[in-house]
Design a protein around this motif. Structure first.
Motif, PDB file in Angstrom:
ATOM      1  N   VAL A 271       0.825  -1.216   0.000  1.00 51.51           N
ATOM      2  CA  VAL A 271       0.000   0.000   0.000  1.00 51.51           C
ATOM      3  C   VAL A 271       0.862   1.269   0.000  1.00 51.51           C
ATOM      4  CG1 VAL A 271      -1.883  -1.181   1.192  1.00 51.51           C
ATOM      5  CG2 VAL A 271      -0.162   0.040   2.535  1.00 51.51           C
ATOM      6  N   LEU A 272       2.191   1.112  -0.027  1.00 46.84           N
ATOM      7  CA  LEU A 272       3.077   2.268  -0.060  1.00 46.84           C
ATOM      8  C   LEU A 272       3.242   2.752  -1.501  1.00 46.84           C
ATOM      9  CD1 LEU A 272       5.862   1.137   2.449  1.00 46.84           C
ATOM     10  CD2 LEU A 272       3.824   2.513   2.902  1.00 46.84           C
ATOM     11  N   HIS A 273       3.435   4.067  -1.663  1.00 43.09           N
ATOM     12  CA  HIS A 273       3.480   4.644  -3.006  1.00 43.09           C
ATOM     13  C   HIS A 273       4.776   5.386  -3.297  1.00 43.09           C
ATOM     14  CE1 HIS A 273      -0.695   3.530  -3.559  1.00 43.09           C
ATOM     15  NE2 HIS A 273      -1.000   4.140  -2.421  1.00 43.09           N
ATOM     16  N   ASP A 274       5.816   5.127  -2.515  1.00 43.37           N
ATOM     17  CA  ASP A 274       7.112   5.715  -2.850  1.00 43.37           C
ATOM     18  C   ASP A 274       7.668   5.014  -4.093  1.00 43.37           C
ATOM     19  OD1 ASP A 274       9.300   3.534  -1.742  1.00 43.37           O
ATOM     20  OD2 ASP A 274       7.430   3.547  -0.591  1.00 43.37           O
ATOM     21  N   PRO A 275       8.543   5.673  -4.855  1.00 38.82           N
ATOM     22  CA  PRO A 275       9.021   5.090  -6.116  1.00 38.82           C
ATOM     23  C   PRO A 275       9.666   3.716  -5.977  1.00 38.82           C
ATOM     24  CG  PRO A 275       9.510   7.424  -6.074  1.00 38.82           C
ATOM     25  CD  PRO A 275       8.960   7.081  -4.722  1.00 38.82           C
ATOM     26  N   LEU A 276      10.443   3.483  -4.912  1.00 39.99           N
ATOM     27  CA  LEU A 276      11.120   2.194  -4.783  1.00 39.99           C
ATOM     28  C   LEU A 276      10.112   1.063  -4.615  1.00 39.99           C
ATOM     29  CD1 LEU A 276      13.764   0.688  -4.698  1.00 39.99           C
ATOM     30  CD2 LEU A 276      13.922   1.169  -2.242  1.00 39.99           C
ATOM     31  N   ASN A 277       9.109   1.279  -3.781  1.00 41.78           N
ATOM     32  CA  ASN A 277       8.092   0.236  -3.607  1.00 41.78           C
ATOM     33  C   ASN A 277       7.217   0.091  -4.845  1.00 41.78           C
ATOM     34  OD1 ASN A 277       8.079  -1.148  -0.899  1.00 41.78           O
ATOM     35  ND2 ASN A 277       8.238   0.971  -0.212  1.00 41.78           N
ATOM     36  N   ARG A 278       6.936   1.200  -5.527  1.00 41.88           N
ATOM     37  CA  ARG A 278       6.134   1.090  -6.754  1.00 41.88           C
ATOM     38  C   ARG A 278       6.864   0.301  -7.829  1.00 41.88           C
ATOM     39  NH1 ARG A 278       5.503   7.023  -7.865  1.00 41.88           N
ATOM     40  NH2 ARG A 278       4.652   6.370  -9.885  1.00 41.88           N
ATOM     41  N   LEU A 279       8.176   0.483  -7.924  1.00 44.94           N
ATOM     42  CA  LEU A 279       8.949  -0.274  -8.905  1.00 44.94           C
ATOM     43  C   LEU A 279       8.911  -1.767  -8.596  1.00 44.94           C
ATOM     44  CD1 LEU A 279      12.046   2.057  -9.355  1.00 44.94           C
ATOM     45  CD2 LEU A 279      10.475   1.359 -11.166  1.00 44.94           C
ATOM     46  N   THR A 280       9.089  -2.122  -7.332  1.00 40.12           N
ATOM     47  CA  THR A 280       9.080  -3.550  -6.992  1.00 40.12           C
ATOM     48  C   THR A 280       7.681  -4.146  -7.134  1.00 40.12           C
ATOM     49  OG1 THR A 280       8.907  -2.934  -4.639  1.00 40.12           O
ATOM     50  CG2 THR A 280      11.090  -3.456  -5.484  1.00 40.12           C
ATOM     51  N   HIS A 281       6.650  -3.371  -6.831  1.00 39.24           N
ATOM     52  CA  HIS A 281       5.279  -3.870  -7.031  1.00 39.24           C
ATOM     53  C   HIS A 281       5.029  -4.131  -8.518  1.00 39.24           C
ATOM     54  CE1 HIS A 281       4.170  -1.433  -3.175  1.00 39.24           C
ATOM     55  NE2 HIS A 281       4.839  -2.520  -2.907  1.00 39.24           N
ATOM     56  N   ALA A 282       5.541  -3.240  -9.377  1.00 40.97           N
ATOM     57  CA  ALA A 282       5.346  -3.423 -10.812  1.00 40.97           C
ATOM     58  C   ALA A 282       6.076  -4.655 -11.337  1.00 40.97           C
ATOM     59  CB  ALA A 282       5.835  -2.176 -11.555  1.00 40.97           C
ATOM     60  N   LEU A 283       7.135  -5.074 -10.639  1.00 41.07           N
ATOM     61  CA  LEU A 283       7.905  -6.237 -11.079  1.00 41.07           C
ATOM     62  C   LEU A 283       7.348  -7.555 -10.571  1.00 41.07           C
ATOM     63  CD1 LEU A 283      11.566  -4.948 -10.562  1.00 41.07           C
ATOM     64  CD2 LEU A 283      10.412  -5.386 -12.732  1.00 41.07           C
ATOM     65  N   ALA A 284       6.433  -7.535  -9.608  1.00 38.05           N
ATOM     66  CA  ALA A 284       6.014  -8.766  -8.948  1.00 38.05           C
ATOM     67  C   ALA A 284       5.483  -9.812  -9.926  1.00 38.05           C
ATOM     68  CB  ALA A 284       4.978  -8.453  -7.873  1.00 38.05           C
ATOM     69  N   TRP A 285       4.586  -9.439 -10.819  1.00 38.59           N
ATOM     70  CA  TRP A 285       4.040 -10.408 -11.766  1.00 38.59           C
ATOM     71  C   TRP A 285       5.031 -10.743 -12.868  1.00 38.59           C
ATOM     72  CZ3 TRP A 285       0.558 -13.938 -11.332  1.00 38.59           C
ATOM     73  CH2 TRP A 285      -0.479 -13.780 -10.406  1.00 38.59           C
TER      74      TRP A 285
END
Length: 402
Positions: A271-285
């Motif tokens: 649920v975090l929206h900082d760039p580092l977490n957004r990048l890793t969330h985008a890579l999960a799938w």
């Protein structure tokens, strides 16, 4: 205790699925399998200042050198947060025990490989200490899958296991790259990832001052500059002679991130929206597919490849790593008067050493450069596959006695 995100066991299943399919393929139609993974997609002859030798793009090196760099970025982010952020599990004095266990495991695995290999190795192409880099790595996703079943989803020992496996894998790849016989570090190229990281941090990665404009604040949340920095970093690391799979790690500190750690692969970070977490969330799938392809291109095990190198690999992982972690890791901890993490017992640490006797993803990555090609590599790959039996053994020992 925090919850680990559901994508981690999904990664493990994808990896095992790809390796199982590859093993079936290589044993039923080996010529077809090797022709497919070594298919030349593009032959490149780059300027000597960029790459000293011509090379070909194949499914094998595209997955191992390019796609798997995304996975190393993914786990490297967790290690960086554990080292630097508030409540990070490796911040300050908390890092000493995991560091001693990690280094003990690396030393034990390498030492046992050299000892056993010198006693039983018979391959003509082998020389003293051939391939000692192979057993250094572990397997983050498979260790987690077994560790969750052994300890339960919320046990502190599972967190320690993840820390050790991540640190072990990254250090193992770095050591394997630096010790490769043909390695030639071209230091000038390392200025490219350094410059990319510094410029990106200065322009986008720093926390904006309270009085900055909304335009500047929004700019710090864009992902595109970090993607460009990652591309430049990968090129610089690959051209320097270091393993290309490490190419994205230098930019991790430059990416804007949360101000505290929620735990390794924590579900709360979704649920975090900082760039580092957004990048890793985008890579999960996408990484689910990457790990399946890695298993498919690197995980094909010739079931008839048994040789002395198979036993050497098993001895290094099943005996060397646990002994190194216990004798060196726990011995150093005792000498320094360190305590185990809250909620973790000595019995839990012994279970961790057994689980980490598995070695697949990173050891398989090291095979191509650490050992001569052909039978010796395939024998070692069989040993790495057999080492995964340490997982079922840990599960059996964890079962409550009637």
């Amino acid at each position: 205790m925090y919850r680990v995100s559901s994508f981690v066991p999904r990664f493990a299943k994808a990896l095992l699925g790809g390796a199982a399919l590859a093993t079936l393929w290589v044993n039923l139609a080996p010529a077809s399998y090797y022709d497919s993974i070594e298919l030349r997609l593009l032959d490149l002859t780059l300027p000597a200042w960029l790459a000293p030798l011509p090379f070909s793009l194949t499914p094998l090196n595209l997955v191992a050198d390019v796609a798997m760099s995304l996975f190393l970025f993914f786990i490297g982010k967790e290690l960086w947060e554990a080292l630097t952020l508030e409540h990070g599990a490796l911040k300050g004095r908390q890092a000493v025990l995991p560091a001693s266990l990690t280094l003990g495991g690396l030393a034990g695995a390498a030492g046992m490989w050299i000892l056993v290999g010198s006693l039983i190795e018979t391959a003509e192409e082998a020389h003293f200490a051939s391939g000692w880099q192979v057993p250094l790595g572990s397997d983050v996703v498979l260790c987690f899958l077994v560790g969750r079943a052994v300890f339960g989803a919320g046990h502190p020992a599972l967190h320690l296991l993840l820390l050790l496996s991540i640190a072990t894998d990254i250090l193992a790849l770095l050591v394997a790259g630096l010790s490769h016989p043909g390695f030639s570090l071209r230091l000038a190229w390392l200025m490219l990832p350094l410059a990319a990281a510094l410029v990106t941090w200065a322009l986008f990665g720093r926390t904006p001052d309270p009085g900055v404009s909304e335009t500047r604040r929004r700019a710090s949340q864009r992902l595109f500059p970090y993607v460009i920095a990652g591309l430049l970093s990968w090129i610089g690391v690959a051209a320097s002679g270091l393993p290309p799979v490490l190419g994205l790690l230098p930019v991790i500190p430059a990416i804007a991130h949360a101000d505290r750690s929620f735990g390794l692969f924590a579900e709360a970070e979704e649920v975090l929206h900082d760039p580092l977490n957004r990048l890793t969330h985008a890579l999960a799938w996408p990484l689910t597919g990457v790990l399946f392809l890695f298993g498919l291109t690197r995980g094909g095990v010739d079931l008839f490849a048994f040789a002395p190198t198979t036993l050497t690999a098993l001895a290094a992982l099943w005996l060397g790593r646990p002994l190194g972690m216990i004798l060196i890791g726990l011995g150093l901890a005792a000498a320094l008067g360190l305590r185990l993490p809250k909620g973790v017992s000595l019995r839990d640490v012994l279970r961790i050493t057994l689980i980490m006797a598995m070695g697949f993803t990173v050891p398989v990555l090291s095979l191509a450069t650490a050992l001569p090609g052909g039978a010796m590599q395939e024998a070692a790959r069989l040993g790495l596959a057999l080492s995964l039996l340490a997982g079922p053994a840990a599960l059996l020992l964890a079962r409550p006695r009637p």
